[in-house]
Enzyme design. Sequence first.
Site, mmCIF file in Angstrom:
data_model
loop_
_atom_site.group_PDB
_atom_site.id
_atom_site.type_symbol
_atom_site.label_atom_id
_atom_site.label_comp_id
_atom_site.label_asym_id
_atom_site.label_seq_id
_atom_site.Cartn_x
_atom_site.Cartn_y
_atom_site.Cartn_z
ATOM 1 N N PHE A 175 0.863 -1.191 0.000
ATOM 2 C CA PHE A 175 0.000 0.000 0.000
ATOM 3 C C PHE A 175 0.897 1.237 0.000
ATOM 4 O O PHE A 175 1.787 1.364 0.839
ATOM 5 C CB PHE A 175 -0.910 0.025 1.236
ATOM 6 C CG PHE A 175 -1.861 1.192 1.219
ATOM 7 C CD1 PHE A 175 -3.117 1.081 0.625
ATOM 8 C CD2 PHE A 175 -1.501 2.423 1.765
ATOM 9 C CE1 PHE A 175 -3.990 2.164 0.578
ATOM 10 C CE2 PHE A 175 -2.371 3.509 1.728
ATOM 11 C CZ PHE A 175 -3.623 3.372 1.131
ATOM 12 N N ASP A 179 9.333 2.874 1.184
ATOM 13 C CA ASP A 179 8.192 3.640 1.695
ATOM 14 C C ASP A 179 8.136 3.437 3.204
ATOM 15 O O ASP A 179 7.691 2.398 3.693
ATOM 16 C CB ASP A 179 6.911 3.148 1.010
ATOM 17 C CG ASP A 179 5.673 3.894 1.506
ATOM 18 O OD1 ASP A 179 5.768 4.587 2.535
ATOM 19 O OD2 ASP A 179 4.612 3.761 0.863
ATOM 20 N N LYS A 199 3.233 10.482 8.055
ATOM 21 C CA LYS A 199 2.612 10.084 9.329
ATOM 22 C C LYS A 199 3.276 10.775 10.533
ATOM 23 O O LYS A 199 3.045 11.937 10.761
ATOM 24 C CB LYS A 199 2.619 8.571 9.459
ATOM 25 C CG LYS A 199 1.643 7.921 8.449
ATOM 26 C CD LYS A 199 1.098 6.621 8.957
ATOM 27 C CE LYS A 199 0.364 5.817 7.909
ATOM 28 N NZ LYS A 199 -1.055 6.145 7.786
#
Length: 383
Positions: free
Chosen positions: A130, A215, A244
Site C-alpha cells: 500500500f 516507503d 505520518k
Amino acid sequence: MQWYQLEQRYGSGVYAQKDIALVRGEGTRVWDDQGRVYIDCVGGHGVAVLGHNHPAVVEAVHRQMQRLTICPPSYPNDTRARCMERLGTLVPGLNRVFLANSGTEAVEGAIKFARYSTGRPKIIAAKRGFHGRTLGALSATWNRKYREPFEPLVPEFDHGTFNKLETFEALVDEDTAAVILEVVQGEGGVHPATTEFLQGVQNLVRERGALLIIDEVQTGMGRTGRLFAFQHHGIEPDIVALAKGIAGGFPMGAVLLGPRVKPGKPGIHGSTFGGNPVAAAACLATLEVLQRENLPERAARLGAWFLERLRAIQSPLIREVRGLGLMVGVELRTKVAPYIQALTREGVLALPAGLTVLRFLPPLTISQEELEQVARALERVLP
Ligand code: PLP
C-alpha cells in the site's frame, strides 16, 4: 450522535465511519464526546508517535504560527532550512530532501524523482503493498478494491511477490526506474520483509541501473524500533518516503534522496504547502523528542514484550501474531471488524489491516502497563 450524522450528511461518502466522535486527546489517550476514554492504538493511523498534543510540538507550532505561518518554497526560511538540515543528516548518504504534506505525496514525489533521475518509466511494487491513493501512488498500491474504480491507472507499473526475490528478478529490466517496497507491509496485513529479500532487491536494482525506494510512511519515525525500518536490514535505499509521525501529528511528508538520484531542476516538481514553516517547526520538535527520549529504542523493547504477551493469549481464533517494534498485527481466522468494535467497548482503539488482521499502532510513549491493559482487553473479547 450529532457529529456522526453531520459528517455522514456532508461528507463525500468515502469513509466507513465509527459511531464514536473523538473530541480530545492527551498522550496515549483519546476521549469521545460522551467523556469516555480510550487507549489509542490507532494513533491517527500511526501518526501519533509522541502521543497526542505533545507539549513540545504544541509549543513549536504555536511559536511558529505567531512568527510566520506560510513561506513558499521559492523563498528560503530559517525554520525550514533547519528542518531540512536535520532530515538531511539523519542517515549518511540520504542528504537531500523534498518536503510535502502527506504520505501519498511523498510517494508521488519518490516516483517522480525516480523516473526523472533514470529517464526510465517502469516502477515495480509488491503484491499486498500500500503506497497511497493519488494516481501514481495508487498505481503502486496492490489491492484491487482501491484501484479498480479509477482504472486506467498510470502505465508501466507492475507487482512482484513480497519476500520472493525471483519474482522481482523477472520484472526488473533496463526500463525499470525503481522498485518501491515497504519494510513491513502495513495496510496489507503487517507482514515484515526478510533481510535476504531486501538485500536481494537492492543488489538487483544496482545491477540493472534502477533505484530502490523504501516507503517508510508507516514504519518510519521510530515505529519499528529503529528510526527507519530499513535500518534493521543493512540496506541503503536511494529514496525514502516519509510522512505520518514525521511532525508529531501535524500534516507533513518528506522524500529523502541519496547520491544515485539526479538533482532536480527548478519546476519539475513542487508544492505550495510543502515545507511550510509550521510543519517544519513541528518536525524539528518531533525529532528532538524522539531522539532525546530514545523512543525508537523504547518501541523495540516494548514492542518485543507486547508481541510475546499477545502470543501467549490462548484463543482458537488467533492464527498468528507478528510485527516489528510497536507495529503489531494479530491475524485471526475470521473477520476482525466485530472484535475491533468489542475492543472499543473495552476502551481500546485498534485498527484493521485487511479483513482478518487486527493492527495496533500505539504511541511510542505508551507504557508497559497500558500495553498489558490492551492485551487483557483482547483476552476478554476473543473466545
Ligand atoms: N504509504 C504507506 C506505507 C502507508 O501506510 C500510507 C497510509 O497509510 C501511505 C503511503 C499514504 O499516506 P497518506 O494517507 O498520508 O496519504
